[in-house]
Design an enzyme around this catalytic site. Structure first.
Site, PDB file in Angstrom:
ATOM      1  N   LYS A 285       0.833  -1.201   0.000  1.00  7.15           N
ATOM      2  CA  LYS A 285       0.000   0.000   0.000  1.00  7.15           C
ATOM      3  C   LYS A 285       0.868   1.250   0.000  1.00  7.15           C
ATOM      4  O   LYS A 285       1.991   1.216   0.499  1.00  7.15           O
ATOM      5  CB  LYS A 285      -0.863   0.031   1.286  1.00  7.15           C
ATOM      6  CG  LYS A 285      -2.004  -0.950   1.322  1.00  7.15           C
ATOM      7  CD  LYS A 285      -2.764  -0.829   2.651  1.00  7.15           C
ATOM      8  CE  LYS A 285      -3.899  -1.832   2.746  1.00  7.15           C
ATOM      9  NZ  LYS A 285      -4.963  -1.637   1.752  1.00  7.15           N
ATOM     10  N   ARG A 359     -10.374 -11.426   2.154  1.00  4.22           N
ATOM     11  CA  ARG A 359     -11.249 -12.470   1.596  1.00  4.22           C
ATOM     12  C   ARG A 359     -10.574 -13.841   1.669  1.00  4.22           C
ATOM     13  O   ARG A 359     -11.242 -14.863   1.750  1.00  4.22           O
ATOM     14  CB  ARG A 359     -11.642 -12.102   0.164  1.00  4.22           C
ATOM     15  CG  ARG A 359     -10.488 -11.987  -0.779  1.00  4.22           C
ATOM     16  CD  ARG A 359     -10.826 -11.241  -2.061  1.00  4.22           C
ATOM     17  NE  ARG A 359     -10.925  -9.791  -1.872  1.00  4.22           N
ATOM     18  CZ  ARG A 359     -11.258  -8.926  -2.820  1.00  4.22           C
ATOM     19  NH1 ARG A 359     -11.549  -9.357  -4.039  1.00  4.22           N
ATOM     20  NH2 ARG A 359     -11.305  -7.640  -2.577  1.00  4.22           N
TER      21      ARG A 359
HETATM   22  N1  BES Z   1      -8.004  -3.734   4.624  1.00  2.00           N
HETATM   23  C1  BES Z   1      -8.213  -3.306   3.292  1.00  2.00           C
HETATM   24  C2  BES Z   1      -9.516  -2.531   3.107  1.00  2.00           C
HETATM   25  C3  BES Z   1      -9.613  -1.211   3.809  1.00  2.00           C
HETATM   26  C4  BES Z   1      -9.387  -0.040   3.120  1.00  2.00           C
HETATM   27  C5  BES Z   1      -9.994  -1.144   5.136  1.00  2.00           C
HETATM   28  C6  BES Z   1      -9.506   1.159   3.763  1.00  2.00           C
HETATM   29  C7  BES Z   1     -10.104   0.069   5.788  1.00  2.00           C
HETATM   30  C8  BES Z   1      -9.866   1.217   5.096  1.00  2.00           C
HETATM   31  C9  BES Z   1      -8.285  -4.519   2.372  1.00  2.00           C
HETATM   32  O1  BES Z   1      -7.500  -5.605   2.750  1.00  2.00           O
HETATM   33  C10 BES Z   1      -7.768  -4.082   1.045  1.00  2.00           C
HETATM   34  O2  BES Z   1      -6.621  -3.765   0.961  1.00  2.00           O
HETATM   35  N2  BES Z   1      -8.638  -4.089   0.051  1.00  2.00           N
HETATM   36  C11 BES Z   1      -8.255  -3.705  -1.268  1.00  2.00           C
HETATM   37  C12 BES Z   1      -8.822  -4.718  -2.229  1.00  2.00           C
HETATM   38  C13 BES Z   1      -8.256  -4.609  -3.620  1.00  2.00           C
HETATM   39  C14 BES Z   1      -6.786  -4.962  -3.638  1.00  2.00           C
HETATM   40  C15 BES Z   1      -9.017  -5.550  -4.525  1.00  2.00           C
HETATM   41  C16 BES Z   1      -8.832  -2.321  -1.544  1.00  2.00           C
HETATM   42  O3  BES Z   1      -9.923  -2.006  -1.065  1.00  2.00           O
HETATM   43  O4  BES Z   1      -8.156  -1.539  -2.201  1.00  2.00           O
HETATM   44 MN    MN Z   2      -5.506  -5.442   2.051  1.00  2.00          MN
END
Ligand code: BES
Ligand code: MN
Ligand code: ZN
Length: 511
Positions: A285, A359
């Protein structure tokens, strides 16, 4: 982590306001009304109250407060707080809960120790007692436990909900019962907030599991903590695939509530995402806001806290809580984009993005909840950033099937005070999860990101009634509100616990 319960149970008292032995009395005031004050308050403050409202020094807009000193013959509460409740027509349980929180937060700033809040009369007494008790209790959450000074640390407030002196004693008892339930649900929400607020160097999978062991034992729940060997023995390849980039070993926590005289089925399985920190893994990230990924175990915290509430509320049906716990790190042994993992259910997954890890661990956890006999499933997960784009910061996304089950979860959430909105599981979008090499891929591209994430989870629900709460945008408040400081919200705890308390409303189990 030091967690001590910050709140005292909220009592209910049928009393004249003048004789209340408290430091501060909260008096609800509605917009567009000249408040009809009882004679005792009218004698000490009537003219001033009417003047501040007429001059608009105090407008009873929702969540505003004004504190006035009060003194007079036979009058005990030293201070009166006028609390704006907005219009009477718009006053529902959420308004009462939030106004009670706003009043208690304002009282806390003044270091009040004993507080009473008069019922507004806008709701049936028991409903108002419940909502007020929840709001007063939620206000005792405190985020600053790592600050050295003690000045900001709140003192536990003793709070009473005041109902009219002439109330029939049976109605007072019912209000007391409901306030008691409100206290349990809100203090368990505060537990979830405390867990979610912990930094990830403290809140590791192992610490979460240890705390779950303590909380569960104290509550009278059976607790089983699976270590890495047992997780491997069960074949949870998705979970292990996420965990392998971290030096912290994974855990799976299972909590079990088993009332002695209840039939073994139906069995509710609550499942919560427990990623103690989500760097994104190799698909790392960006660094701004990455610190907030310490909250990626908020779903797991909600499950543990809801199980604690269930143990106290004692519904007549068994409930299990399953929390898969990992840290998602880009270590030298981390899963790479393109790797294929095998789930415990046998399905293979091509990991095209290591940041879609929630997931993966939930796939194995949903399978395990079914293995343990769960006939009905509800999960809570900070799953997708996309849900915040769709629904904003005050509304949780609800997915699932069949409609009889998701409708029940939606109604339960509305009653419990979590705002949820139903989202569609669009069958055609399953295409987006197609993999060239494995049964399924773990990402579905940008369009409808929250829906494809939910469709992925559905693959592991085994056709049982299953619902999913995407709490990514609601588990953490980015801005302070009058009723809630910036920080963890405790979302989903009350919905989960309430759902456990209505087994008669669940649809019949399938197979
Ligand atoms: N933990 C994150 C989602 C999240 C984002 C929680 C902001 C709280 C605040 C999750 O694991 C994630 O990274 N999701 C990705 C999915 C994508 C890679 C398909 C996302 O939402 O960008
Ligand atoms: Mn994630
Ligand atoms: Zn995550």
């Amino acid at each position: 982590m030091r967690y001590t319960e910050q709140s005292l149970p909220v009592g209910v008292i049928a009393s004249a306001w003048s004789s209340l032995d408290v430091d501060l009395l909260v008096v609800p005031v509605f917009e567009g009304e000249v408040p009809a004050l009882p004679a005792d308050l009218d004698a000490v403050l009537g003219p001033l109250v009417r003047a501040v409202i007429e001059r608009r020094e105090f407008t009873p807009k929702a969540f505003t407060t004004l504190v006035l000193p009060a003194a007079g013959p036979g009058w005990r509460p030293e201070r009166v707080m006028l609390a704006g409740f907005g219009t009477r027509a718009a006053c529902d349980a959420r308004r009462v809960r939030r106004a009670a929180s706003a009043a208690a937060l304002a009282a806390r700033e003044r270091r009040v120790r004993r507080l009473a809040m008069a019922a507004s009369g806008a709701l049936p007494l028991a409903d108002e007692a419940r909502a007020a008790a929840e709001g007063l209790t939620l206000a005792s959450h405190y985020s600053g436990i790592y600050k050295s000074g003690d000045e900001a640390r709140p003192v536990p407030i003793e709070a009473l909900v005041v109902v009219p002196p002439a109330t029939a004693s049976a109605d007072v008892r019912e209000a007391e019962r409901e306030a008691g339930r409100g206290y349990i649900l809100a203090s368990c929400s505060n537990l979830a907030r405390a867990l979610t607020n912990e930094p990830a160097n403290v809140m590791t999978p192992r610490l979460f599991a240890d705390i779950a062991g303590q909380v569960g034992a104290d509550a009278g729940l059976r607790v089983d903590v699976l270590d890495e060997d047992r997780i491997a023995g069960l074949g949870m390849g998705l979970l292990l695939g996420v965990s392998r980039g971290s030096a912290e070993p994974p855990r799976v926590v299972v909590l079990r509530y088993d009332p002695p005289d209840a039939p073994a089925r139906p069995l509710l399985g609550l499942v919560g995402k427990g990623v103690t920190f989500d760097t994104g893994g190799i698909s790392i990230k960006p660094s701004d806001r990455m610190h907030l990924m310490k909250t990626d175990m908020a779903g797991g915290a909600a499950v543990l806290s809801a199980m604690k509430a269930v143990a106290a509320l004692k519904p007549n049906a068994p409930v299990i809580g399953v929390v898969p716990l990992v840290e998602n790190m880009p270590g030298g042994r981390a899963t790479r984009p393109g790797d294929v993992l095998r789930s415990a259910s046998g399905k293979t997954v091509e990991v095209l993005d290591t940041d879609a890890e929630g997931r993966l661990i939930l796939g194995d956890a949903l399978w395990y909840a079914r293995e343990l006999g769960a006939t009905h499933l509800l999960d809570a997960a900070t799953l997708t950033g996309a849900i915040g784009i769709a629904l904003g910061r005050d509304m949780t996304g609800l997915f699932g099937t069949p409609a009889q089950w998701t409708d029940l979860v939606a109604r339960t959430a509305a009653r419990a005070g979590d705002r949820v909105w139903q989202m569609p599981l669009v069958d055609e979008y399953r295409e987006q999860l197609r993999s060239e090499i494995a049964d399924i891929s773990n990402i579905g591209g940008r369009p409808a990101g929250s829906i494809t994430a939910a469709l992925f989870l559905q693959e592991f629900s085994g056709g049982r009634p299953w619902a999913h709460l995407d709490i990514a945008s609601t588990a953490w408040a980015d801005e302070a509100q009058p009723w809630q400081p910036k920080g963890p919200t405790g979302v989903a705890v009350r919905t989960m616990a309430e759902l456990a308390c209505t087994p008669d409303a669940w649809p019949p189990p399938v197979a």
